[in-house]
Design an enzyme around this catalytic site. Structure first.
Site, short mmCIF file in Angstrom:
data_model
loop_
_atom_site.label_atom_id
_atom_site.label_comp_id
_atom_site.label_asym_id
_atom_site.label_seq_id
_atom_site.Cartn_x
_atom_site.Cartn_y
_atom_site.Cartn_z
CG HIS A 12 47.19 32.38 97.89
ND1 HIS A 12 47.39 33.59 97.26
CD2 HIS A 12 48.48 32.21 99.00
CE1 HIS A 12 48.37 34.22 97.87
NE2 HIS A 12 49.08 33.57 98.67
N GLY A 35 58.97 34.69 91.38
CA GLY A 35 60.46 34.17 91.71
C GLY A 35 60.37 32.89 91.97
CB SER A 36 59.35 30.57 94.51
OG SER A 36 57.96 31.05 94.65
CB CYS A 39 52.29 35.24 95.46
SG CYS A 39 53.49 35.59 96.76
CD GLU A 75 53.53 40.63 108.19
OE1 GLU A 75 54.29 40.57 108.89
OE2 GLU A 75 53.22 39.74 107.16
CD GLU A 80 53.83 19.26 122.86
OE1 GLU A 80 53.69 20.56 122.31
OE2 GLU A 80 54.97 18.89 123.70
CG ASP A 96 60.51 39.34 96.60
OD1 ASP A 96 59.92 39.94 95.77
OD2 ASP A 96 60.92 38.26 96.68
N1 GLN Z 1 60.16 36.18 95.46
C1 GLN Z 1 59.46 35.33 96.53
C2 GLN Z 1 58.69 34.00 95.77
O1 GLN Z 1 58.58 33.92 94.58
C3 GLN Z 1 58.20 36.18 96.82
C4 GLN Z 1 57.31 35.42 97.92
C5 GLN Z 1 56.34 36.48 98.56
O2 GLN Z 1 56.03 37.14 98.07
N2 GLN Z 1 55.88 36.01 99.79
O3 GLN Z 1 58.46 33.02 96.23
ZN ZN Z 2 53.93 37.55 97.31
#
Ligand code: GLN
Ligand code: ZN
Length: 758
Positions: free
Chosen positions: A697, A434-435, A729, A607, A16, A601
């Site tokens: 980003h 990749g994406s 990224c 982390e 919420e 990846d």
């Molecule tokens: N291969 C993924 C992408 O390109 C890697 C994403 C990531 O590093 N968080 O989205």
């Molecule tokens: Zn990344």
């Protein structure tokens, strides 16, 4: 015996707070309406905790965005660039949390960082030479009073002075030590105020005590608390630690004039040892964290009973049992899991069920009750019964792994030569991570498919069309190594988890990640094995459309595990190896289907690095790196293995990263201004590298010259034959409008660099 929780989830069972905040940001509701939602979540939680019979109920664990940011506002440590916007208090707060762009100005948000070893992120406070730390906020008092008016005398919770000063970034020449007096005065005043308001206990959270502490750290901690506790004014202070043990300062902590000490007996691997070796002070109350605040499995009452009875017979007369950390890190309630069968649900305890566990444990463990209550028996049956069938083949394979399985042959240098010949790529080969943009059509087709409104065949046709479009676009842009674009995926873990046996997915197990954003980690339920090929059909199809190399695209075992709720009946190492087995099968399958470059990846590798350096290898890297190595050790020399990581803060584990033995690694570097390059150079980094040349980003389009400058910095430090050129990224969150010109500039910059260097 009493019970306590360190903090309760604040987002609401159905998120919420997230939805209300987003409406507020879009100006669809007023601040008062947002405040109403917040209040109803708080009162609901209060009521729930009260009804459960919990003795120490927290207040001030609520936050509109983050508890560390709240503390900065409480202590007047808010950078002027936010206060001088002239916004309301709430909007100033949100400006610091999210940035502000509007008629009053244009400021970026404070930096965000991972909260210890969790997937929660806090806002990094900034303290400058002119920062005047003093108690200016009222939220802890307001929320204490709110609960009091609703019939509960709570235990207010604040983040402690030591932790706050350790987490802050110092922008001037002053350091933490310079703020001791001011911070101590502010906390003393806070305690005094709570005493006036009638509070009995105040919980001060000091998770930074579970990290490695130097002599200076210990001195800083002690100087703060000697002063803070002088102003206690009758209120009892609980010094609460979590996420580990306090091995560097246990005796100092026990000697402080506090009234209670909270220790983590779940994650604190040496906590018990410390108590056994040093005892526990008779004049203090022990708050024992025995119910895991980070995972969703039911507590094992027999084990907890053993711990508590040893503590009670040997070390203390009285004890409060509680969660090992704030329950913020688990989902709210199983009541919202309508699709999971009871056979599964009975093994889970989310926050609400953990309250029940504490109440049951209190009944079971109180001295006048026999141990064999109905609850105890039921719990014992749950833990002694066979939860899963188990996969004997998988277990045997894992058990049979030996050193040679983690070694890829031939060695790196020889493979590098073979691959350079095979691919014949130019200098500074260009690629992406990749994406490609997950545009609205991709998302809506996927949800239509999930809802059953689109047939599998039609959905697959759609994904293929997107892949074809993406391949054509990359060829037009002139990239050297292509990707299929990841249109089939929702995220990096769920997609793979769905193709693995042993994983289960929840409906509403949301856990706060940052601000009001949540993630829904899947659960490692059983032994993991590959149920079916995961990406082969997409990669194969994409490769059929082009003569350029098409990178296969997988998530690595460590990242998959780190972004899931792990099992507790087998080790993380065992689970990581099981997942590695499955990903390895996929790697070999891709290779057999003509995919010559495969990216695995490991975005989340860093982390779960233990908080203490001395635990890094033994508890983590010693299995995490081999798990990755096993994934690719079976491929042919001419198959090129890439990996990708999302952060550049890996200077301190750079040797281990090289030791993953990938052929190429791409990583985020642009936001840290490529400082990682010096580290690569100093360590004679062997793996070929693609330090991201621009920040994905941001919607900004980087110019060709900017990218050339970045490449220039690389050539000064890394042999040209090892350099790749790529964004930092995946592009999934970007729009096509900015992606195409950005990549065109990237290719143009690489071509110029090529001409100048050959
Ligand atoms: N291969 C993924 C992408 O390109 C890697 C994403 C990531 O590093 N968080 O989205
Ligand atoms: Zn990344």
């Amino acid at each position: 015996m009493k019970t306590s929780v360190i903090g309760y989830p604040r987002i609401g069972g159905l998120r919420e707070l997230k939805f209300a905040s987003e409406k507020y940001f879009r100006k669809e509701i007023t601040a008062a309406e947002l405040e109403d939602t917040a209040k109803s979540i708080r009162l609901y939680n209060l009521d729930l905790q009260k009804k459960s019979g919990l003795d120490f109920i927290p207040s001030n664990d609520f936050s509109f965005y983050d508890g560390v940011l709240d503390t900065a506002f409480l202590l007047n440590a808010v950078p002027e660039r936010y206060t001088e916007l002239g916004l309301s208090e709430l909007d100033t707060y949100f400006a610091a949390a999210r940035g502000y762009q509007g008629e009053k100005g244009d400021v970026k948000a404070l930096a965000m960082k991972k909260w210890y070893n969790t997937n929660y992120h806090y806002m990094v406070p900034e303290i400058g030479d002119s920062t005047e730390i003093k108690l200016v906020g009222t939220k802890p008092f307001v929320l204490f009073n709110e609960a009091l008016e609703n019939g509960v005398k709570t235990k207010p919770v604040v983040i402690g002075a030591y932790t706050f000063l350790k987490l802050a970034r110092y922008t001037g020449s002053k350091k933490a030590e310079d703020f001791v007096d001011a911070a101590a005065a502010a906390y003393s005043e806070l305690l005094g105020r709570f005493a006036d308001l009638g509070a009995e206990w105040v919980q001060i959270d000091e998770p930074s005590l579970v990290k490695d502490m130097t002599a200076e750290d210990i001195a800083l901690f002690l100087s703060l608390y000697e002063k803070i506790l002088a102003g206690k004014n009758g209120v009892k202070v609980l010094l609460q630690t979590y996420f580990g043990d306090v091995r560097d300062c246990y005796n100092e902590l026990c000697a402080l004039a506090v009234d209670g000490i909270g220790l983590d007996l779940v994650e604190g691997k040496r906590t018990f040892e410390l108590i056994r070796a040093n005892g526990f002070p008779a004049d203090k109350l022990l708050f024992a964290g025995v119910v895991n605040g980070k995972n969703i499995w039911r507590n094992n009452y027999a084990k907890t009973a053993d711990i508590v009875s040893e503590l009670l017979t040997g070390y203390t007369n009285d004890i409060v049992i509680g969660s090992s950390c704030s329950l913020l890190h688990v989902p709210c309630t199983l009541a919202n899991e309508t699709k999971l069968p009871n056979e599964i649900k009975k093994h889970f305890a989310y926050a609400e069920e953990k309250l029940t566990e504490l109440a049951e444990l209190k009944r079971i463990l109180s001295p006048d009750k026999p141990a064999e209550t109905e609850e105890y028996t039921r719990n014992a049956a749950l833990h002694s019964g066979r939860r899963i069938e188990g996969n004997a083949a998988v277990r045997e394979k894992v058990a049979a792994l030996s050193e040679k399985d983690f070694v890829r042959l031939p060695a790196f240098a020889e493979r590098e030569k073979i691959q350079h010949e095979r691919f014949g790529l130019p200098l500074f080969p260009t690629t992406t991570i990749g994406s490609f943009p997950q545009t609205a059509d991709v998302k809506s087709k996927r949800s239509a498919f999930r809802r059953g409104e689109l047939s599998a065949a039609d959905y697959e046709k759609f994904v293929e069309a997107k892949i074809a479009e993406c391949v054509a676009l990359q060829e037009e842009i002139g990239l050297d190594v292509l990707v299929h674009g990841e249109f089939e995926r929702n995220d990096m873990v769920e997609y793979f988890g769905e193709c693995l046996d042993g994983y289960i997915f929840t409906e509403k197990a949301w856990v706060q990640s940052y601000g009001t954003r949540c993630v829904k980690p899947p659960v490692v339920w059983g032994d993991i094995s590959r149920a079916k090929p995961m990406t082969v059909r997409w990669s194969k199809y994409a490769q059929s459309l082009t003569d350029k190399p098409m990178k296969g695209m997988l998530t690595g075992p460590v990242t998959i595990l780190n972004w899931s709720f792990p099992r507790e009946d087998i080790s993380l190492k065992e689970s990581a190896f099981q997942i590695a087995l499955a990903i390895r099968e996929e790697v070999l399958d891709l290779e057999a289907n003509g995919i010559s470059i495969i990216q695995v990846d490991e975005a989340a590798l860093r982390e779960k690095l233990p908080l203490r350096k001395s635990d890094w290898h033994e508890d983590y890297l010693d299995w995490a790196i081999p798990a990755f190595r096993y994934v690719h050790s079976g491929v042919r020399p001419e198959t090129q293995i890439h990996t990708h990581m999302c952060y550049s803060e890996f200077a301190d584990i750079i040797k281990d990263i090289d030791d993953m033995d990938a052929d190429v690694i791409t990583f985020e570097a642009s936001r840290s201004d490529l400082t990682i390059l010096d580290v690569l150079k100093a360590n004679d980094f062997r793996t070929e590298v693609g330090p991201g040349v621009y920040d994905i980003h941001s919607p900004r389009v980087p110019s060709k010259d900017e990218i050339k400058t970045a490449i220039g910095k690389m050539t000064e430090r890394i042999p040209v034959s090892k350099i790749w050129v790529n964004p930092d990224c995946g592009l999934k969150t970007r729009g096509t409008e900015e992606t195409v010109p950005s990549l065109k500039n990237l290719v143009a910059a690489a071509r110029e660099a090529r001409d100048e260097n050959s």
